[in-house]
Design a protein around this motif. Structure first.
Motif, PDB file in Angstrom:
ATOM      1  N   GLY A 165       0.823  -1.215   0.000  1.00 17.55           N
ATOM      2  CA  GLY A 165       0.000   0.000   0.000  1.00 17.55           C
ATOM      3  C   GLY A 165       0.850   1.254   0.000  1.00 17.55           C
ATOM      4  N   LEU A 166       1.904   1.266   0.815  1.00 22.17           N
ATOM      5  CA  LEU A 166       2.807   2.425   0.858  1.00 22.17           C
ATOM      6  C   LEU A 166       3.506   2.612  -0.484  1.00 22.17           C
ATOM      7  CD1 LEU A 166       4.329   1.921   4.413  1.00 22.17           C
ATOM      8  CD2 LEU A 166       2.671   3.668   3.712  1.00 22.17           C
ATOM      9  N   PHE A 167       3.955   1.500  -1.088  1.00 22.89           N
ATOM     10  CA  PHE A 167       4.618   1.571  -2.395  1.00 22.89           C
ATOM     11  C   PHE A 167       3.693   2.223  -3.429  1.00 22.89           C
ATOM     12  CE2 PHE A 167       5.039  -0.292  -6.617  1.00 22.89           C
ATOM     13  CZ  PHE A 167       6.329   0.112  -6.954  1.00 22.89           C
ATOM     14  N   THR A 178      -8.249   9.851 -13.305  1.00 19.26           N
ATOM     15  CA  THR A 178      -9.340   9.846 -12.322  1.00 19.26           C
ATOM     16  C   THR A 178     -10.107   8.527 -12.386  1.00 19.26           C
ATOM     17  OG1 THR A 178     -10.800  11.030 -13.858  1.00 19.26           O
ATOM     18  CG2 THR A 178      -9.598  12.363 -12.251  1.00 19.26           C
ATOM     19  N   SER A 179     -10.286   8.004 -13.584  1.00 19.69           N
ATOM     20  CA  SER A 179     -10.957   6.703 -13.740  1.00 19.69           C
ATOM     21  C   SER A 179     -10.142   5.588 -13.087  1.00 19.69           C
ATOM     22  CB  SER A 179     -11.175   6.381 -15.219  1.00 19.69           C
ATOM     23  OG  SER A 179     -12.007   7.340 -15.804  1.00 19.69           O
ATOM     24  N   ILE A 180      -8.846   5.634 -13.276  1.00 25.34           N
ATOM     25  CA  ILE A 180      -7.976   4.638 -12.637  1.00 25.34           C
ATOM     26  C   ILE A 180      -8.114   4.726 -11.117  1.00 25.34           C
ATOM     27  CG2 ILE A 180      -5.564   3.993 -12.218  1.00 25.34           C
ATOM     28  CD1 ILE A 180      -5.026   4.798 -15.173  1.00 25.34           C
ATOM     29  N   GLY A 181      -8.157   5.941 -10.593  1.00 23.94           N
ATOM     30  CA  GLY A 181      -8.320   6.119  -9.150  1.00 23.94           C
ATOM     31  C   GLY A 181      -9.606   5.498  -8.628  1.00 23.94           C
ATOM     32  N   ILE A 182     -10.684   5.670  -9.373  1.00 20.88           N
ATOM     33  CA  ILE A 182     -11.971   5.091  -8.968  1.00 20.88           C
ATOM     34  C   ILE A 182     -11.908   3.564  -9.043  1.00 20.88           C
ATOM     35  CG2 ILE A 182     -14.412   4.876  -9.607  1.00 20.88           C
ATOM     36  CD1 ILE A 182     -14.155   7.878 -10.573  1.00 20.88           C
ATOM     37  N   LEU A 189     -12.526  -0.502   3.450  1.00 16.85           N
ATOM     38  CA  LEU A 189     -13.711   0.233   2.995  1.00 16.85           C
ATOM     39  C   LEU A 189     -13.447   1.729   3.012  1.00 16.85           C
ATOM     40  CD1 LEU A 189     -16.739  -1.670   4.568  1.00 16.85           C
ATOM     41  CD2 LEU A 189     -15.993  -1.609   2.178  1.00 16.85           C
ATOM     42  N   TRP A 190     -12.739   2.203   4.049  1.00 13.24           N
ATOM     43  CA  TRP A 190     -12.372   3.613   4.121  1.00 13.24           C
ATOM     44  C   TRP A 190     -11.501   3.988   2.924  1.00 13.24           C
ATOM     45  CZ3 TRP A 190      -7.585   5.957   4.363  1.00 13.24           C
ATOM     46  CH2 TRP A 190      -7.603   7.333   4.612  1.00 13.24           C
ATOM     47  N   ILE A 191     -10.511   3.151   2.614  1.00 12.75           N
ATOM     48  CA  ILE A 191      -9.630   3.423   1.470  1.00 12.75           C
ATOM     49  C   ILE A 191     -10.448   3.421   0.178  1.00 12.75           C
ATOM     50  CG2 ILE A 191      -7.711   2.541   0.082  1.00 12.75           C
ATOM     51  CD1 ILE A 191      -6.501   1.458   2.740  1.00 12.75           C
ATOM     52  N   ALA A 192     -11.304   2.413   0.009  1.00 16.88           N
ATOM     53  CA  ALA A 192     -12.124   2.325  -1.213  1.00 16.88           C
ATOM     54  C   ALA A 192     -12.976   3.572  -1.389  1.00 16.88           C
ATOM     55  CB  ALA A 192     -13.013   1.078  -1.162  1.00 16.88           C
ATOM     56  N   GLY A 193     -13.706   3.922  -0.361  1.00 15.88           N
ATOM     57  CA  GLY A 193     -14.592   5.085  -0.455  1.00 15.88           C
ATOM     58  C   GLY A 193     -13.839   6.376  -0.672  1.00 15.88           C
ATOM     59  N   THR A 194     -12.750   6.552   0.041  1.00 16.03           N
ATOM     60  CA  THR A 194     -11.996   7.801  -0.059  1.00 16.03           C
ATOM     61  C   THR A 194     -11.336   7.944  -1.420  1.00 16.03           C
ATOM     62  OG1 THR A 194     -11.631   7.682   2.331  1.00 16.03           O
ATOM     63  CG2 THR A 194     -10.305   9.265   1.106  1.00 16.03           C
ATOM     64  N   ALA A 239      -3.878  13.152  -3.865  1.00 17.50           N
ATOM     65  CA  ALA A 239      -4.919  12.736  -2.918  1.00 17.50           C
ATOM     66  C   ALA A 239      -4.894  11.220  -2.716  1.00 17.50           C
ATOM     67  CB  ALA A 239      -6.295  13.198  -3.404  1.00 17.50           C
ATOM     68  N   ASN A 240      -4.751  10.465  -3.801  1.00 14.20           N
ATOM     69  CA  ASN A 240      -4.701   9.010  -3.660  1.00 14.20           C
ATOM     70  C   ASN A 240      -3.421   8.552  -2.965  1.00 14.20           C
ATOM     71  OD1 ASN A 240      -7.234   8.125  -4.630  1.00 14.20           O
ATOM     72  ND2 ASN A 240      -6.594   8.620  -6.701  1.00 14.20           N
ATOM     73  N   ALA A 241      -2.338   9.280  -3.161  1.00 19.47           N
ATOM     74  CA  ALA A 241      -1.105   8.957  -2.432  1.00 19.47           C
ATOM     75  C   ALA A 241      -1.335   9.102  -0.934  1.00 19.47           C
ATOM     76  CB  ALA A 241       0.042   9.868  -2.894  1.00 19.47           C
ATOM     77  N   VAL A 242      -1.940  10.209  -0.533  1.00 18.53           N
ATOM     78  CA  VAL A 242      -2.189  10.450   0.895  1.00 18.53           C
ATOM     79  C   VAL A 242      -3.139   9.391   1.457  1.00 18.53           C
ATOM     80  CG1 VAL A 242      -3.240  12.067   2.540  1.00 18.53           C
ATOM     81  CG2 VAL A 242      -1.662  12.908   0.791  1.00 18.53           C
ATOM     82  N   VAL A 243      -4.173   9.048   0.701  1.00 12.90           N
ATOM     83  CA  VAL A 243      -5.120   8.018   1.151  1.00 12.90           C
ATOM     84  C   VAL A 243      -4.375   6.704   1.403  1.00 12.90           C
ATOM     85  CG1 VAL A 243      -7.073   6.568   0.447  1.00 12.90           C
ATOM     86  CG2 VAL A 243      -7.144   9.044   0.068  1.00 12.90           C
ATOM     87  N   LEU A 244      -3.545   6.292   0.459  1.00 12.04           N
ATOM     88  CA  LEU A 244      -2.831   5.025   0.624  1.00 12.04           C
ATOM     89  C   LEU A 244      -1.777   5.090   1.716  1.00 12.04           C
ATOM     90  CD1 LEU A 244      -2.565   3.854  -3.081  1.00 12.04           C
ATOM     91  CD2 LEU A 244      -3.969   2.877  -1.260  1.00 12.04           C
TER      92      LEU A 244
END
Length: 170
Positions: A17-19, A103-107, A126-131, A159-164
């Motif tokens: 996940g960090l990678f 953005t599609s890849i992120g979703i 679930l938090w990661i998925a939703g965020t 944003a996705n980096a921070v989420v992960l």
């Protein structure tokens, strides 16, 4: 109660996940003006290395299943993710909507975390998925590239980096 291999499985999952958080940060950096690509990407990579090092130095906590990546839910989630990425990429390119690819890849990547939740029942997935889905969707409303800067992709990447990074450090 789990054993040391259970703890190592958790650490490996978090390290992955960090990678990928680092990968998203580099994607965000590439959306910045050219002079910022390298220093911001290097900062994201450095932060990722520090987080992974910190993770490996932490005491083992046996709170994950070593069979996580063999779970049928996870395998199905990854298979569907790969199919969705291929379909989305082809459709977006075909219809001139390539600016929405990241953005599609992120979703799509966010949705695959539902499979991790089904495999582990760990609420953080679930938090990661939703965020990831929310931040990627919101980023789609930002303007596309202009004058060497792409706010849509920068927001999606960072944003996705921070989420992960947060999700994998939790």
């Amino acid at each position: 109660m789990g054993n040391a291999s259970d703890g190592r499985a958790r650490i490996m999952g978090s390290a992955i996940g960090l990678f990928f958080g680092g990968v998203w940060s580099v994607l965000g950096a590439r959306a910045l003006s050219p002079g910022w690509h390298l220093p911001v990407a290097a900062a994201g990579i450095a932060l990722t290395v520090v987080l992974i090092f910190r993770l490996w130095r932490a005491p083992l906590r046996p709170d994950a299943s070593p069979a996580l990546f063999r779970s049928r839910y996870y395998i199905a989630a990854v298979a569907l993710e790969l199919i969705a990425l291929n379909v989305a990429g082809n459709l977006l390119l075909r219809y001139g909507l390539a600016s929405y690819l990241l953005t599609s890849i992120g979703i799509i990547v966010g949705l695959h975390f539902i499979g991790l939740w089904l495999a582990t029942r760990m609420p953080r997935f679930l938090w990661i998925a939703g965020t990831m889905c929310v931040v990627s969707t919101l980023a789609a409303f930002l303007p596309a590239a202009s004058a060497g800067f792409n706010p849509r992709n920068a927001a999606t990447g960072f944003a996705n980096a921070v989420v992960l990074w947060i999700g994998a450090s939790y």
